[in-house]
Design a protein around this motif. Structure first.
Motif, PDB file in Angstrom:
ATOM      1  N   PHE A 290      62.499  83.547  47.010  1.00  0.00           N
ATOM      2  CA  PHE A 290      62.917  82.175  46.770  1.00  0.00           C
ATOM      3  C   PHE A 290      61.704  81.269  46.953  1.00  0.00           C
ATOM      4  O   PHE A 290      61.148  81.167  48.042  1.00  0.00           O
ATOM      5  CB  PHE A 290      64.034  81.813  47.764  1.00  0.00           C
ATOM      6  CG  PHE A 290      64.575  80.439  47.548  1.00  0.00           C
ATOM      7  CD1 PHE A 290      65.475  80.199  46.537  1.00  0.00           C
ATOM      8  CD2 PHE A 290      64.184  79.385  48.357  1.00  0.00           C
ATOM      9  CE1 PHE A 290      65.981  78.932  46.321  1.00  0.00           C
ATOM     10  CE2 PHE A 290      64.687  78.123  48.152  1.00  0.00           C
ATOM     11  CZ  PHE A 290      65.590  77.892  47.141  1.00  0.00           C
ATOM     12  N   ASP A 291      61.279  80.611  45.894  1.00  0.00           N
ATOM     13  CA  ASP A 291      60.118  79.718  45.931  1.00  0.00           C
ATOM     14  C   ASP A 291      60.616  78.283  45.967  1.00  0.00           C
ATOM     15  O   ASP A 291      60.831  77.641  44.942  1.00  0.00           O
ATOM     16  CB  ASP A 291      59.244  79.973  44.701  1.00  0.00           C
ATOM     17  CG  ASP A 291      57.932  79.191  44.732  1.00  0.00           C
ATOM     18  OD1 ASP A 291      57.731  78.407  45.680  1.00  0.00           O
ATOM     19  OD2 ASP A 291      57.136  79.380  43.802  1.00  0.00           O
ATOM     20  N   SER A 292      60.792  77.762  47.183  1.00  0.00           N
ATOM     21  CA  SER A 292      61.346  76.410  47.321  1.00  0.00           C
ATOM     22  C   SER A 292      60.386  75.349  46.803  1.00  0.00           C
ATOM     23  O   SER A 292      60.814  74.337  46.240  1.00  0.00           O
ATOM     24  CB  SER A 292      61.747  76.133  48.770  1.00  0.00           C
ATOM     25  OG  SER A 292      60.658  76.332  49.633  1.00  0.00           O
ATOM     26  N   LEU A 293      59.081  75.563  46.950  1.00  0.00           N
ATOM     27  CA  LEU A 293      58.110  74.590  46.453  1.00  0.00           C
ATOM     28  C   LEU A 293      58.195  74.478  44.928  1.00  0.00           C
ATOM     29  O   LEU A 293      58.180  73.376  44.375  1.00  0.00           O
ATOM     30  CB  LEU A 293      56.695  74.984  46.877  1.00  0.00           C
ATOM     31  CG  LEU A 293      55.575  74.036  46.447  1.00  0.00           C
ATOM     32  CD1 LEU A 293      55.827  72.625  47.006  1.00  0.00           C
ATOM     33  CD2 LEU A 293      54.221  74.554  46.925  1.00  0.00           C
TER      34      LEU A 293
ATOM     35  N   VAL B  65      61.317  72.502  44.084  1.00  0.00           N
ATOM     36  CA  VAL B  65      61.116  71.069  44.350  1.00  0.00           C
ATOM     37  C   VAL B  65      60.301  70.450  43.227  1.00  0.00           C
ATOM     38  O   VAL B  65      60.645  69.382  42.698  1.00  0.00           O
ATOM     39  CB  VAL B  65      60.446  70.848  45.732  1.00  0.00           C
ATOM     40  CG1 VAL B  65      59.997  69.399  45.888  1.00  0.00           C
ATOM     41  CG2 VAL B  65      61.398  71.236  46.855  1.00  0.00           C
ATOM     42  N   LYS B  66      59.222  71.096  42.804  1.00  0.00           N
ATOM     43  CA  LYS B  66      58.378  70.571  41.720  1.00  0.00           C
ATOM     44  C   LYS B  66      59.160  70.493  40.408  1.00  0.00           C
ATOM     45  O   LYS B  66      59.059  69.514  39.672  1.00  0.00           O
ATOM     46  CB  LYS B  66      57.125  71.433  41.561  1.00  0.00           C
ATOM     47  CG  LYS B  66      56.109  71.206  42.652  1.00  0.00           C
ATOM     48  CD  LYS B  66      54.854  72.019  42.409  1.00  0.00           C
ATOM     49  CE  LYS B  66      53.849  71.749  43.525  1.00  0.00           C
ATOM     50  NZ  LYS B  66      52.586  72.441  43.304  1.00  0.00           N
ATOM     51  N   ASP B  67      59.943  71.527  40.112  1.00  0.00           N
ATOM     52  CA  ASP B  67      60.743  71.528  38.877  1.00  0.00           C
ATOM     53  C   ASP B  67      61.772  70.404  38.891  1.00  0.00           C
ATOM     54  O   ASP B  67      61.975  69.726  37.881  1.00  0.00           O
ATOM     55  CB  ASP B  67      61.453  72.874  38.683  1.00  0.00           C
ATOM     56  CG  ASP B  67      60.494  73.997  38.313  1.00  0.00           C
ATOM     57  OD1 ASP B  67      59.337  73.700  37.944  1.00  0.00           O
ATOM     58  OD2 ASP B  67      60.917  75.175  38.421  1.00  0.00           O
ATOM     59  N   LEU B  68      62.417  70.201  40.043  1.00  0.00           N
ATOM     60  CA  LEU B  68      63.421  69.134  40.141  1.00  0.00           C
ATOM     61  C   LEU B  68      62.766  67.753  40.029  1.00  0.00           C
ATOM     62  O   LEU B  68      63.312  66.853  39.391  1.00  0.00           O
ATOM     63  CB  LEU B  68      64.211  69.261  41.448  1.00  0.00           C
ATOM     64  CG  LEU B  68      65.165  70.463  41.530  1.00  0.00           C
ATOM     65  CD1 LEU B  68      65.741  70.591  42.937  1.00  0.00           C
ATOM     66  CD2 LEU B  68      66.278  70.344  40.510  1.00  0.00           C
TER      67      LEU B  68
ATOM     68  N   GLY C  87      63.166  64.575  37.159  1.00  0.00           N
ATOM     69  CA  GLY C  87      63.596  63.225  37.483  1.00  0.00           C
ATOM     70  C   GLY C  87      64.199  63.044  38.864  1.00  0.00           C
ATOM     71  O   GLY C  87      64.627  61.946  39.213  1.00  0.00           O
ATOM     72  N   PHE C  88      64.271  64.095  39.660  1.00  0.00           N
ATOM     73  CA  PHE C  88      64.785  63.966  41.016  1.00  0.00           C
ATOM     74  C   PHE C  88      63.735  63.300  41.907  1.00  0.00           C
ATOM     75  O   PHE C  88      62.539  63.540  41.736  1.00  0.00           O
ATOM     76  CB  PHE C  88      65.111  65.345  41.603  1.00  0.00           C
ATOM     77  CG  PHE C  88      66.438  65.925  41.178  1.00  0.00           C
ATOM     78  CD1 PHE C  88      67.488  66.006  42.078  1.00  0.00           C
ATOM     79  CD2 PHE C  88      66.618  66.404  39.893  1.00  0.00           C
ATOM     80  CE1 PHE C  88      68.696  66.567  41.689  1.00  0.00           C
ATOM     81  CE2 PHE C  88      67.824  66.954  39.497  1.00  0.00           C
ATOM     82  CZ  PHE C  88      68.864  67.032  40.405  1.00  0.00           C
ATOM     83  N   ALA C  89      64.193  62.502  42.853  1.00  0.00           N
ATOM     84  CA  ALA C  89      63.287  61.970  43.868  1.00  0.00           C
ATOM     85  C   ALA C  89      62.895  63.124  44.786  1.00  0.00           C
ATOM     86  O   ALA C  89      63.611  64.134  44.871  1.00  0.00           O
ATOM     87  CB  ALA C  89      63.971  60.862  44.670  1.00  0.00           C
ATOM     88  N   GLN C  90      61.763  62.980  45.491  1.00  0.00           N
ATOM     89  CA  GLN C  90      61.280  64.081  46.330  1.00  0.00           C
ATOM     90  C   GLN C  90      62.310  64.465  47.387  1.00  0.00           C
ATOM     91  O   GLN C  90      62.578  65.649  47.593  1.00  0.00           O
ATOM     92  CB  GLN C  90      59.953  63.729  47.008  1.00  0.00           C
ATOM     93  CG  GLN C  90      59.447  64.898  47.845  1.00  0.00           C
ATOM     94  CD  GLN C  90      58.052  64.683  48.402  1.00  0.00           C
ATOM     95  OE1 GLN C  90      57.384  63.724  48.040  1.00  0.00           O
ATOM     96  NE2 GLN C  90      57.625  65.592  49.249  1.00  0.00           N
TER      97      GLN C  90
ATOM     98  N   ALA D 152      66.700  72.078  47.243  1.00  0.00           N
ATOM     99  CA  ALA D 152      66.003  73.339  47.535  1.00  0.00           C
ATOM    100  C   ALA D 152      66.471  73.922  48.862  1.00  0.00           C
ATOM    101  O   ALA D 152      66.679  75.138  48.981  1.00  0.00           O
ATOM    102  CB  ALA D 152      64.489  73.119  47.554  1.00  0.00           C
ATOM    103  N   THR D 153      66.675  73.062  49.863  1.00  0.00           N
ATOM    104  CA  THR D 153      67.167  73.532  51.166  1.00  0.00           C
ATOM    105  C   THR D 153      68.576  74.113  51.037  1.00  0.00           C
ATOM    106  O   THR D 153      68.884  75.166  51.599  1.00  0.00           O
ATOM    107  CB  THR D 153      67.159  72.383  52.193  1.00  0.00           C
ATOM    108  OG1 THR D 153      65.816  71.913  52.326  1.00  0.00           O
ATOM    109  CG2 THR D 153      67.681  72.834  53.538  1.00  0.00           C
ATOM    110  N   ALA D 154      69.425  73.422  50.283  1.00  0.00           N
ATOM    111  CA  ALA D 154      70.799  73.910  50.093  1.00  0.00           C
ATOM    112  C   ALA D 154      70.811  75.262  49.379  1.00  0.00           C
ATOM    113  O   ALA D 154      71.553  76.167  49.765  1.00  0.00           O
ATOM    114  CB  ALA D 154      71.606  72.881  49.311  1.00  0.00           C
ATOM    115  N   ILE D 155      69.956  75.386  48.379  1.00  0.00           N
ATOM    116  CA  ILE D 155      69.895  76.659  47.655  1.00  0.00           C
ATOM    117  C   ILE D 155      69.365  77.766  48.559  1.00  0.00           C
ATOM    118  O   ILE D 155      69.900  78.875  48.580  1.00  0.00           O
ATOM    119  CB  ILE D 155      69.017  76.521  46.389  1.00  0.00           C
ATOM    120  CG1 ILE D 155      69.702  75.597  45.383  1.00  0.00           C
ATOM    121  CG2 ILE D 155      68.754  77.886  45.761  1.00  0.00           C
ATOM    122  CD1 ILE D 155      68.841  75.237  44.203  1.00  0.00           C
TER     123      ILE D 155
END
Length: 99
Positions: free
Chosen positions: A4-7, A10-13, A17-20, A27-30
């Protein structure tokens, strides 16, 4: 099991258009739910459990068929005994009335 690559998520989201803070929350929920995914070995264990249950079910079905057969025999025996008792009672009553 896939890593699982959370970084990366996060970058893809953020690119979508997602805020950081939103991207990090997703990413944390996933990542939290990622550990709850069933593994292939767990499914094979369930498969063997179901096979055992299926075998038990087939055995119980066979036993039930035997019980049904016995019940039919008991039903006929009770009916026969009732008929014999009625005929005996009728004979006794007939004897008493003719006496």
């Amino acid at each position: 099991m896939a890593t699982f690559d959370s970084l990366r998520i996060v970058k893809d989201l953020q690119a979508a258009g997602f805020a950081q803070n939103q991207a990090e929350a997703v990413a944390t929920a996933i990542r939290t739910g990622h550990g709850d995914v069933a593994k292939k070995s767990e499914f094979s264990g369930l498969r063997s459990e179901f096979s055992g249950l299926r075998a038990e079910f087939v055995g119980m079905r066979s036993e039930l068929a035997g019980v049904r057969s016995e019940l039919v025999a008991v039903k006929w025996a009770v009916g026969l005994l009732a008929a014999l008792n009625m005929s005996t009672l009728a004979a006794v009553v007939g004897q008493l009335l003719s006496a």
